[in-house]
Design an enzyme around this catalytic site. Structure first.
Site: not given
Length: 263
Positions: A36, A168
């Site tokens: 991350d 998206y």
């Protein structure tokens, strides 16, 4: 495939659906490599899970060198523990809505499109391609000679995206479309590919929605009429890992929701 004593690399693993997946797999005896950008959240997640079987590796999935460094670190950890790589879960993603042309007749900036595609699509493929050479070296296990599994995250927007979701939907539709050819590429190595396409789920992305948008989306769900929970997503990931017959498939996880053109 057995989860216990196998290592799973999870991008976007320090929050949302990625963290829920990490928690579930950890509870089944897995070793977890969390990838991350947010170092503080990553270290907190490791502390929450338990440092004996979890490690954090900072990564920007839109940067090839950053992925290479994180994968190298995770693989070194695997060698140190002796717990072989069992799977990769690519859960890092962004939304960033924007119509292709705005009310002033200005086109959506290509930088906005690139931002979404670079993380959701390019980042997914880049992580997979850099992990696969390590997965192919794993000793085959079980009667089928399975080496591992790759779990990708698409979206219901891949099938019925709403206005403002062009970039998206393009990114998530591509993830859905690449699932079968990727499974075919990796079949000879005993590596499976499963893609999950969730609808509205409790996550960092959905937390940015206004109450009005959230309630409008919940109204078009059939049953249950609420946002999905992280543990419900994680259960399907676990099934994708354990059930060897799940391969080359995109599974919608959406409470029969079909997003309308307008809310």
């Amino acid at each position: 495939m057995r989860i216990q004593d196998r290592t799973f690399i999870i991008s976007g693993g320090s929050s949302g659906l990625g963290l829920a997946t990490a928690q579930d797999l950890y509870s089944q005896g897995a070793y977890i490599a969390l990838l991350d950008m947010n170092t503080d959240a990553g270290e907190d997640a490791v502390t929450q899970l338990g440092k004996e079987r979890a490690r954090f590796f900072e990564v920007d999935v839109s940067d090839t060198d950053s992925i290479a460094s994180a994968v190298e670190g995770a693989v070194k950890w695997v060698k140190d523990t002796g717990m072989e790589l069992g799977g990769v879960i690519s859960a890092a993603g962004v939304g960033n809505p924007g119509k292709i042309v705005d009310r002033n007749n200005e086109p959506l900036p290509i930088s906005a499109i690139d931002f979404v595609l670079n993380i959701n699509l390019r980042g997914t493929l880049d992580l997979v391609r850099q992990c696969v050479p390590h997965m192919t070296q794993v000793k085959p296990l079980g009667p089928d000679g399975e080496r591992g599994v790759i779990v990708l995250v698409s979206s219901s927007a891949a099938f019925d995206g709403q206005p403002g979701q062009v970039a998206y939907a393009a990114s998530k539709g591509a993830v859905a479309s690449l699932t079968l050819p990727l499974a075919r590429d990796l079949a000879q190595y005993g590596i499976r590919v499963v893609t999950i396409a969730p609808s509205l789920f409790e996550s960092g992305m959905s937390a940015m929605m206004s109450d009005k948008v959230r309630k409008s989306l919940e109204r078009v769900m059939e049953f249950p009429r609420r946002a999905g929970r992280g543990e419900e997503f994680a259960k399907l990931v676990r099934q994708g890992v354990e059930n060897v017959m799940l391969n080359g498939v995109v599974v919608r996880l959406d409470g029969a929701m079909r997003m309308p053109s307008r809310l």
